[in-house]
Design a protein around this motif. Structure first.
Motif, mmCIF file in Angstrom:
data_model
loop_
_atom_site.group_PDB
_atom_site.id
_atom_site.type_symbol
_atom_site.label_atom_id
_atom_site.label_comp_id
_atom_site.label_asym_id
_atom_site.label_seq_id
_atom_site.Cartn_x
_atom_site.Cartn_y
_atom_site.Cartn_z
ATOM 1 N N THR A 1 33.783 30.494 4.875
ATOM 2 C CA THR A 1 34.259 30.616 6.243
ATOM 3 C C THR A 1 33.393 31.609 6.996
ATOM 4 O O THR A 1 32.762 32.481 6.388
ATOM 5 N N GLY A 2 33.368 31.480 8.305
ATOM 6 C CA GLY A 2 32.658 32.419 9.153
ATOM 7 C C GLY A 2 33.591 33.459 9.746
ATOM 8 O O GLY A 2 33.162 34.320 10.508
ATOM 9 N N ASP A 3 34.865 33.395 9.403
ATOM 10 C CA ASP A 3 35.886 34.290 9.961
ATOM 11 C C ASP A 3 35.854 35.643 9.258
ATOM 12 O O ASP A 3 36.213 35.761 8.088
ATOM 13 N N PRO B 1 27.497 39.625 9.798
ATOM 14 C CA PRO B 1 27.547 38.267 10.348
ATOM 15 C C PRO B 1 26.239 37.481 10.179
ATOM 16 O O PRO B 1 26.268 36.282 9.919
ATOM 17 N N ARG C 1 25.916 36.499 6.481
ATOM 18 C CA ARG C 1 26.949 35.504 6.198
ATOM 19 C C ARG C 1 26.553 34.140 6.754
ATOM 20 O O ARG C 1 26.707 33.117 6.089
ATOM 21 N N ALA C 2 25.990 34.112 7.978
ATOM 22 C CA ALA C 2 25.562 32.849 8.581
ATOM 23 C C ALA C 2 24.447 32.198 7.766
ATOM 24 O O ALA C 2 24.466 30.981 7.535
ATOM 25 N N LEU D 1 26.040 30.849 4.553
ATOM 26 C CA LEU D 1 26.785 29.611 4.822
ATOM 27 C C LEU D 1 25.834 28.432 5.014
ATOM 28 O O LEU D 1 26.110 27.320 4.554
#
Length: 171
Positions: free
Chosen positions: A97-99, A148, A151-152, A155
């Motif tokens: 998830t990106g949350d 972030p 994480r991006a 993902l």
């Protein structure tokens, strides 16, 4: 019975093998059966601290004399056995998830299960080292996913590799 870490020859003092070596520049030659050589072979440095590798000591086993329930021991052993195969999200028991808030909640839930303070004063045996390693890996995953940009990228890598499914029982 002598402890496993006993040394046949003293390392310091007048009868030290280092002092009586043929050359002061050459280290003493250790044989494979030497207790010091076995001990050094069983050690590794993790995060600047030296510890004995559990794999070389026969590995941890479920035991009844510990302050951990058998189911908890089984769960920790299963997670520890897979520690190198699972990714950052799995380590936190979370679907990719990106949350950021969901990642934070998953980290707090993982802390509730693996934090060393939860087991303070309990007899853990080899499970103390397992818990420390699992907690350190989960902390590193949480720190990695908190950024972030990283994480991006992670993902995107997961999407390219097609690894969207996750075992949420990783905690």
């Amino acid at each position: 019975m002598r402890p496993a870490t006993a040394v046949e020859m003293p390392l310091h003092g007048p009868s030290s093998p280092v002092l009586h070596a043929p050359s002061a520049a050459s280290p003493p030659s250790w044989t494979a059966g030497d207790p010091v050589a076995r001990w050094l072979a069983a050690c590794r440095c993790v995060g600047g601290r030296w510890s004995v590798r559990l794999e070389l000591r026969g590995g941890p086993r479920v035991r009844d004399d510990l302050d951990l329930a058998r189911a908890e021991q089984d769960r920790l052993l299963a997670l520890w056995a897979r520690r190198d195969q699972i990714g950052h999200f799995e380590r936190l028991g979370l679907a990719p998830t990106g949350d950021g808030a969901a990642i934070r909640r998953a980290w707090l839930e993982t802390c509730r299960h693996l934090h060393p303070d939860r087991y303070y004063g309990k007899r853990l045996g080899a499970f103390a080292a397992i818990l420390a390693e699992l907690f350190d890996r989960a902390r590193a995953s949480a720190e990695f996913l908190a950024d972030p940009r990283r994480r991006a990228r992670y993902l995107a890598e997961l999407e390219v590799d097609g690894r969207d499914e996750v075992d949420t029982g990783a905690r």
